[in-house]
Design a protein around this motif. Structure first.
Motif, PDB file in Angstrom:
ATOM      1  N   GLY A  37      -7.480   3.099  -0.022  1.00 45.89           N
ATOM      2  CA  GLY A  37      -8.034   4.408  -0.330  1.00 45.89           C
ATOM      3  C   GLY A  37      -9.537   4.432  -0.170  1.00 45.89           C
ATOM      4  O   GLY A  37     -10.108   5.370   0.398  1.00 45.89           O
ATOM      5  N   THR A  50      -3.519  -0.407  -2.725  1.00 44.22           N
ATOM      6  CA  THR A  50      -3.662   1.032  -2.517  1.00 44.22           C
ATOM      7  C   THR A  50      -5.097   1.474  -2.745  1.00 44.22           C
ATOM      8  O   THR A  50      -5.640   2.301  -1.996  1.00 44.22           O
ATOM      9  CB  THR A  50      -2.699   1.795  -3.438  1.00 44.22           C
ATOM     10  OG1 THR A  50      -1.351   1.400  -3.133  1.00 44.22           O
ATOM     11  CG2 THR A  50      -2.829   3.295  -3.257  1.00 44.22           C
ATOM     12  N   PHE A  85      -0.186   3.894   1.055  1.00 40.40           N
ATOM     13  CA  PHE A  85      -0.543   4.602   2.286  1.00 40.40           C
ATOM     14  C   PHE A  85       0.361   4.217   3.453  1.00 40.40           C
ATOM     15  O   PHE A  85       0.298   4.831   4.512  1.00 40.40           O
ATOM     16  CB  PHE A  85      -2.012   4.341   2.636  1.00 40.40           C
ATOM     17  CG  PHE A  85      -2.971   5.059   1.737  1.00 40.40           C
ATOM     18  CD1 PHE A  85      -3.250   6.406   1.934  1.00 40.40           C
ATOM     19  CD2 PHE A  85      -3.582   4.406   0.680  1.00 40.40           C
ATOM     20  CE1 PHE A  85      -4.130   7.086   1.101  1.00 40.40           C
ATOM     21  CE2 PHE A  85      -4.464   5.072  -0.162  1.00 40.40           C
ATOM     22  CZ  PHE A  85      -4.738   6.411   0.049  1.00 40.40           C
ATOM     23  N   TYR A  86       1.198   3.187   3.272  1.00 45.61           N
ATOM     24  CA  TYR A  86       2.177   2.823   4.288  1.00 45.61           C
ATOM     25  C   TYR A  86       3.578   3.151   3.786  1.00 45.61           C
ATOM     26  O   TYR A  86       4.465   2.301   3.745  1.00 45.61           O
ATOM     27  CB  TYR A  86       2.074   1.332   4.641  1.00 45.61           C
ATOM     28  CG  TYR A  86       0.892   1.003   5.512  1.00 45.61           C
ATOM     29  CD1 TYR A  86       0.690   1.645   6.732  1.00 45.61           C
ATOM     30  CD2 TYR A  86      -0.026   0.027   5.123  1.00 45.61           C
ATOM     31  CE1 TYR A  86      -0.395   1.331   7.537  1.00 45.61           C
ATOM     32  CE2 TYR A  86      -1.114  -0.289   5.925  1.00 45.61           C
ATOM     33  CZ  TYR A  86      -1.296   0.363   7.126  1.00 45.61           C
ATOM     34  OH  TYR A  86      -2.373   0.060   7.921  1.00 45.61           O
ATOM     35  N   SER A 135       0.812  -1.211   0.000  1.00 45.06           N
ATOM     36  CA  SER A 135       0.000   0.000   0.000  1.00 45.06           C
ATOM     37  C   SER A 135       0.852   1.270   0.000  1.00 45.06           C
ATOM     38  O   SER A 135       1.757   1.423   0.816  1.00 45.06           O
ATOM     39  CB  SER A 135      -0.923   0.036   1.220  1.00 45.06           C
ATOM     40  OG  SER A 135      -1.630   1.251   1.264  1.00 45.06           O
ATOM     41  N   ASP A 149       3.720  10.403   4.769  1.00 44.09           N
ATOM     42  CA  ASP A 149       2.377   9.870   4.975  1.00 44.09           C
ATOM     43  C   ASP A 149       1.439  10.387   3.887  1.00 44.09           C
ATOM     44  O   ASP A 149       1.083  11.575   3.865  1.00 44.09           O
ATOM     45  CB  ASP A 149       1.888  10.300   6.360  1.00 44.09           C
ATOM     46  CG  ASP A 149       0.562   9.666   6.749  1.00 44.09           C
ATOM     47  OD1 ASP A 149      -0.331   9.560   5.895  1.00 44.09           O
ATOM     48  OD2 ASP A 149       0.408   9.296   7.927  1.00 44.09           O
ATOM     49  N   LEU A 150       1.036   9.500   2.972  1.00 43.71           N
ATOM     50  CA  LEU A 150       0.204   9.911   1.840  1.00 43.71           C
ATOM     51  C   LEU A 150      -1.162  10.412   2.287  1.00 43.71           C
ATOM     52  O   LEU A 150      -1.663  11.426   1.783  1.00 43.71           O
ATOM     53  CB  LEU A 150       0.047   8.739   0.862  1.00 43.71           C
ATOM     54  CG  LEU A 150      -0.840   8.989  -0.356  1.00 43.71           C
ATOM     55  CD1 LEU A 150      -0.334  10.169  -1.179  1.00 43.71           C
ATOM     56  CD2 LEU A 150      -0.921   7.726  -1.217  1.00 43.71           C
ATOM     57  N   ASP A 151      -1.790   9.727   3.225  1.00 37.85           N
ATOM     58  CA  ASP A 151      -3.112  10.129   3.694  1.00 37.85           C
ATOM     59  C   ASP A 151      -3.064  11.536   4.289  1.00 37.85           C
ATOM     60  O   ASP A 151      -3.931  12.375   4.006  1.00 37.85           O
ATOM     61  CB  ASP A 151      -3.630   9.118   4.715  1.00 37.85           C
ATOM     62  CG  ASP A 151      -5.048   9.414   5.179  1.00 37.85           C
ATOM     63  OD1 ASP A 151      -5.909   9.695   4.323  1.00 37.85           O
ATOM     64  OD2 ASP A 151      -5.294   9.362   6.395  1.00 37.85           O
TER      65      ASP A 151
END
Length: 212
Positions: free
Chosen positions: A147, A143, A111-112, A109, A116-118
């Motif tokens: 999401g 991902t 997001f990990y 992901s 930090d994408l989020d």
């Protein structure tokens, strides 16, 4: 990849003015057929390029994701030639009118990863993602699922990505095309993402800005 069976698909899908294009793991190491095996969708890179360029021309944000593998012998390991982005990405990085982010990760992901994408997306008020890259059923799918769970509206243009034939349990083997279809059905049918085409996304992204 030709997606021709559904004749009722609309010409375009709405794309928000600040939708982020997330370009996942488009790295040279995936050209190693001896390591990965047979791939599908030879037009994937052409479609990725079209989307990257449209995002850059319209000032939308682009996120480039790089996989730094921790597995011994991986073509994607840091320091290996295959860790570098393919030219379709590298030649376009830094060319956009909008914000750009590089995320590095060592798991599926995006997001990990770091940063930090989020947090970056939410800080910019972004609620819609368009995911492209490699591999369809691995990092792209993971991902997209995350999401969707995090509340983003995820678009998944299936012809702007590719994967490889894969062996699984019980002697089962699926072709890259079968895996791509399974991913599409799972994501779309499970409401994690809307599976679309590059043409639909480009049509929904609106016209290019006119010169002042």
């Amino acid at each position: 990849m030709e997606i021709t069976e559904n004749k009722t698909v609309e010409a375009g899908v709405p794309v928000e003015a600040n939708a982020a294009l997330v370009v996942v793991d488009v790295q040279k190491g995936f050209d190693d057929a001896g390591f990965w095996g047979r791939r599908d969708n030879p037009a994937a890179e052409e479609n990725m390029a079209a989307l990257i360029e449209r995002w850059q021309e319209t000032g939308r944000p682009v996120v480039f994701v790089r996989h730094d593998s921790s597995k011994a012998g991986s073509p994607l390991a840091p320091g290996a030639e295959g860790n570098a982005f393919k030219n379709v990405v590298e030649a376009r990085r830094g060319k956009g009118a909008g914000p750009e982010l590089l995320v590095t990760k060592s798991v599926n992901s995006a997001f990990y990863g770091e940063p930090d994408l989020d947090a970056w997306l939410k800080g910019a008020g972004i609620g819609q993602l368009v995911i492209v890259g490699i591999q369809t059923n691995m990092c792209n799918e993971t991902t997209a699922r995350m999401g969707g769970n995090l509340g983003y509206d995820v678009l998944f243009p299936l012809d702007a990505m590719h994967t490889f034939d894969l062996a699984g349990p019980f002697g089962w083997t699926l072709t890259a095309e079968e895996l791509a279809r399974a991913t599409a059905v799972s994501l779309h049918g499970g409401a994690f993402a809307r599976v679309v085409t590059t043409e639909q996304v480009l049509a929904g992204a609106g016209p290019l800005p006119s010169a002042a």
